[in-house]
Design a protein around this motif. Structure first.
Motif, PDB file in Angstrom:
ATOM      1  N   TYR A   1       0.841  -1.164  -0.154  1.00 59.73           N
ATOM      2  CA  TYR A   1      -0.050  -0.563  -0.489  1.00 59.73           C
ATOM      3  C   TYR A   1       0.981   1.259  -0.044  1.00 59.73           C
ATOM      4  CZ  TYR A   1       0.414  -0.161   4.593  1.00 59.73           C
ATOM      5  OH  TYR A   1       1.312  -0.294   6.357  1.00 59.73           O
TER       6      TYR A   1
ATOM      7  N   SER B   1     -11.045  -1.998  -4.526  1.00 60.46           N
ATOM      8  CA  SER B   1      -9.996  -3.091  -4.600  1.00 60.46           C
ATOM      9  C   SER B   1      -9.076  -2.760  -4.107  1.00 60.46           C
ATOM     10  CB  SER B   1      -9.094  -3.261  -5.983  1.00 60.46           C
ATOM     11  OG  SER B   1      -8.681  -4.225  -6.319  1.00 60.46           O
TER      12      SER B   1
ATOM     13  N   GLU C   1      -6.541  -4.903  -4.161  1.00 60.90           N
ATOM     14  CA  GLU C   1      -5.467  -4.874  -5.217  1.00 60.90           C
ATOM     15  C   GLU C   1      -4.448  -3.789  -5.491  1.00 60.90           C
ATOM     16  OE1 GLU C   1      -6.555  -8.394  -7.466  1.00 60.90           O
ATOM     17  OE2 GLU C   1      -7.662  -8.854  -6.257  1.00 60.90           O
ATOM     18  N   ASP C   2      -5.174  -2.605  -5.656  1.00 60.60           N
ATOM     19  CA  ASP C   2      -4.872  -1.117  -5.521  1.00 60.60           C
ATOM     20  C   ASP C   2      -3.924  -0.685  -4.046  1.00 60.60           C
ATOM     21  OD1 ASP C   2      -4.696   1.296  -5.572  1.00 60.60           O
ATOM     22  OD2 ASP C   2      -6.323   1.487  -6.672  1.00 60.60           O
TER      23      ASP C   2
ATOM     24  N   THR D   1     -11.675   0.450 -12.590  1.00 61.94           N
ATOM     25  CA  THR D   1     -10.498   1.247 -12.474  1.00 61.94           C
ATOM     26  C   THR D   1     -11.031   2.323 -11.123  1.00 61.94           C
ATOM     27  OG1 THR D   1      -9.574   2.241 -13.731  1.00 61.94           O
ATOM     28  CG2 THR D   1      -9.127  -0.243 -13.858  1.00 61.94           C
TER      29      THR D   1
END
Length: 759
Positions: free
Chosen positions: A396, A522, A524-525, A563
């Motif tokens: 992150y 998400s 995953e971001d 996105t």
């Protein structure tokens, strides 16, 4: 979406015999390394049924695999309190509220299903959270909801909004549960990804608390409630763990279909079963259905269970074993019952017309074994599915645009130049979608059924009476602000907690405990994961400081379209206790001639404010400064003043600042007010500084309130009196009126907005 099937007769034996047969783990949301780990645990290729269990139990929705490493802070930093009876890890937290009573409460999300099918998505969200409360042994007594949609005038909002509101109301009303409060918010970031967060609260005596455990080899496992059908198959692993784009929309599984009348019978049936002490352990069936109930019960009990899966009552006889395991059909519960009490259990279920079937028994083998017409199709250690899912420490970092966003302060925006501009701004804010009257929504909810609702929306918090003799009651508030959290996730989470804490205290209740629903994009971001990590840290630190523990909650990831994630939106519920609800305080200005006072300090703070959002569609700068010490001090004044009967009204300041607070109190009570603004008119009216409240003082109570404020270190400023049929403003040191707005004009602006958008 029906999950891909390897072979409908897969057994443990055939799984070993056919190691090279491809399995659709990716379509079920599993990563290759997760699938390989399952093979390592079992020492072989999993059967279709085993793959179904692991895929849903290891999904983001069920396993919290991306959030566990951060959520541990709620336990590590939990303040020590004797009030906490059951903490995180159970279906819902439980707290002691006095006189032998315990309260359980929790909030959860049903976001993605509510976009796919708004009515059933929202309805089954209510049904699911109610069953969580039932499974703790409590009688549900009230619900709340926090709703967020795209722009109020957007075509998709016109589709989603009416269905969601009708679903919340239709299910809750049919259950006979009052809806006592919540939020309805509009923002472009929620377009195509609405947030539907539902809260339920229940009450019980201390000795009635139940747990999700399956102890005692030989005890029977009973599935009772509605039949199992194809609705919601794969929902937990696929729908709640995917972002919305054209491809994912084409793959959406069906949304669960609710039957509130069956759930009402189920509530009464469970309560009678509890009264006769017929249940050793109990679990509701929600996300992951039979997979979740069996693995979690077995893992938390003696460690083993044998289930004959072909005995599960079906609404669709064509369902395959893996479909039965993944089905999220509603209104189902699973109980563990000693053999000598099974007959009485079945008798009570029959009385309430609740189908019930013994589907298995508890064992001490340490294995969850399931058979299908005599063939073994599942043989796993249950803890590996329930408690030992993957844990990710995802990377992150701050979003790339955060610095420029914070630098774009509202200071560059033109402010009202004269009295007419100030007047028009008040009307504009009062009629804006987020601040306008939500009567169109709340009129569809029954707020007073059961007869114990003391306060309900649009009050600061919902208040429910628990004990008639003592007057014991509880207050609940559910709050969040995605704009604040977008600007500063750490502070934003604390500001959401502060507002809920302040709302509860404004009614005179002592804040006691916290639940949360953390809605993010998400994991995953890296930018989203940073927002999540900071928000959790902020909330844990604030709860530790204020001395109120987090009792449980929910994480909802993948809230984004393509996105583009939503604004990070932690929704915080705070529970407070009223020693006597007869001393509660509402927000209405009803006492002609009463003095109006402003408690707290006002600063020039407009980052993320409603003024900037409504007038300029601007988001930038920093949110209001968090001041937890000031929040605690203000709460102590409000609680003590209510106990001493010093106040005739109390209303916290939050979105829209002093302007909106006065509008709501005047319209709620039907009386106007003459207000002297203590500083710069624009800042005084529209700043969103925290730790503030407006109170109306009972005649003769001014000196005592001033003493309480001095003792707590809370600034107090007398700003006006209640009376008349207009809201009138002047400035300090100027006897001449600045401007005035008739209540009729305010009401028309405040009440016309939502019906015009909702159709």
């Amino acid at each position: 979406m029906t999950p891909p099937v390897v072979h409908e007769t897969d057994t443990v034996a055939t799984a070993v015999a056919t190691p090279d047969r491809p399995q659709p783990f990716a379509e079920l949301g599993m990563k290759d390394e997760e699938y390989q780990r399952v093979r390592g645990i079992l020492g072989r290729r999993p059967t279709s049924a085993e793959l179904a269990i692991y895929s849903v139990m290891w999904s983001e929705h069920c396993s919290y695999k991306s959030s566990k490493v951060h959520l541990r802070q709620f336990g590590d930093k939990a303040p020590k309190t004797d009030a906490l009876l059951v903490g995180m890890g159970e279906n819902a937290g439980v707290v002691d509220v006095g006189h032998g009573w315990a309260v359980t409460f929790k909030v959860e999300s049903h976001n993605h299903p509510s976009y796919v099918e708004p009515y059933q998505g929202a309805a089954t969200g209510v049904g699911g959270i109610v069953r969580d409360i039932m499974s703790m042994g409590a009688r549900p007594v009230a619900v709340m909801d926090s709703l967020r949609f795209g722009p109020a005038d957007a075509a998709d909002t016109h589709r989603v909004l009416p269905g969601v509101v009708a679903g919340v109301g239709g299910y809750g009303n049919s259950l006979g549960l009052p809806n006592i409060g919540g939020e309805t918010v509009f923002d472009a970031c929620y377009a195509q990804n609405p947030l539907v967060n539902a809260l339920c609260v229940g009450v019980m005596k201390h000795e009635d608390i139940k747990r999700a455990v399956a102890p005692g080899p030989g005890n029977r496992v009973i599935l009772f409630g509605a039949g199992t059908g194809p609705d919601g198959i794969g929902g937990a692993s696929v729908l709640a763990s995917a972002t919305f784009d054209e491809e994912s929309q084409a793959k959406r599984p069906s949304v669960q279909v609710g039957d509130p009348f069956m759930e009402k019978l189920l509530i009464e049936c469970c309560l009678e079963l509890f009264r006769e002490d017929l249940v050793v352990g109990i679990q509701d069936l929600g996300a992951a259905g039979v997979s979740c109930a069996t693995t979690e019960l077995a893992a938390a009990g003696t460690g083993g269970m044998h289930v004959e899966l072909d005995t599960v009552p079906l609404r669709d006889a064509t369902l395959l074993p893996e479909e039965i395991l993944m089905s999220e059909s509603q209104e189902r519960m699973m109980a563990v019952v000693s053999p000598d009490k099974v007959d009485r259990f079945m008798e009570i279920c029959g009385k309430w017309e609740i189908p019930a079937t013994v589907i298995g028994a508890v064992t001490d083998t340490g294995r969850l074994v399931m058979t299908w017409h005599g063939e073994t199709i599942v043989d796993i250690p249950p803890g590996t599915a329930a408690d030992e899912g993957p844990v990710y420490e995802r990377p992150y970092e701050p979003p790339a645009d955060l610095g420029s966003l914070q630098a774009d302060t509202p200071g560059r925006l033109a402010r009202p130049a004269n009295a007419d501009d100030l007047r028009n701004t008040i009307l504009w804010l009062a009629g804006s979608p987020n601040l306008a009257s939500k009567t169109w929504v709340t009129s569809q909810y029954d707020r007073y059924v059961l007869g114990n609702t003391v306060l309900a929306m649009p009050e600061n918090a919902g208040v429910v009476r628990i004990d008639d003799e003592s007057g014991l009651g509880i207050a609940l508030s559910l709050d969040g602000n995605g704009r604040y959290t977008r600007l500063d996730p750490y502070a934003g989470a604390q500001l959401a907690l502060s507002e809920a804490y302040r709302n509860v205290a404004s009614t005179g209740a002592r804040p006691l405990a916290v639940t949360n629903c953390l809605n993010f994009g998400s994991p995953e971001d890296p930018g989203v994961m940073w927002q999540f990590a900071r928000a959790v840290e902020g909330l844990a630190d604030a709860c530790q400081y204020l001395g109120i523990p987090v009792t449980g909650g929910n994480v909802s990831f993948y809230n984004q379209t393509g996105t583009t994630p939503i604004n990070p939106t932690p929704v915080i519920g705070v529970l407070g206790v009223h020693d006597d609800v007869r001393r509660r305080v509402n927000m209405s200005f009803t006492s002609e001639g009463a003095t109006i006072a402003l408690l707290g300090e006002t600063r020039e703070e407009f980052g993320g404010s409603e003024w900037a959002h409504v007038v300029y569609n601007h988001l930038g700068g920093l949110p209001p400064l968090v001041d937890l010490a000031a929040e605690a001090a203000l709460a102590s004044v409000l609680v003590n003043a209510a106990r001493e009967g010093l106040l005739t009204a109390s209303h916290d300041l939050s979105d829209g600042g002093l302007s909106q607070t006065l509008v709501e109190s005047c319209l709620r009570g039907g009386l106007g007010a003459q207000i002297t603004l203590p500083g710069d008119p624009f800042v005084s009216l529209f700043s969103e500084s925290v730790a503030r409240a407006v109170v109306a003082i009972r005649p003769g109570g001014e000196a005592r309130l001033a003493a309480l404020c001095e003792q707590a270190g809370v600034p107090v400023t007398q700003i006006g009196v209640i009376g008349g049929d207009s809201l009138t403003f002047s400035t300090q040191g100027d006897a001449q009126e600045l401007f005035s707005i008739p209540l009729a004009e305010l009401r028309e602006a405040h009440e016309r907005t939502l019906p015009s958008y909702a159709g």
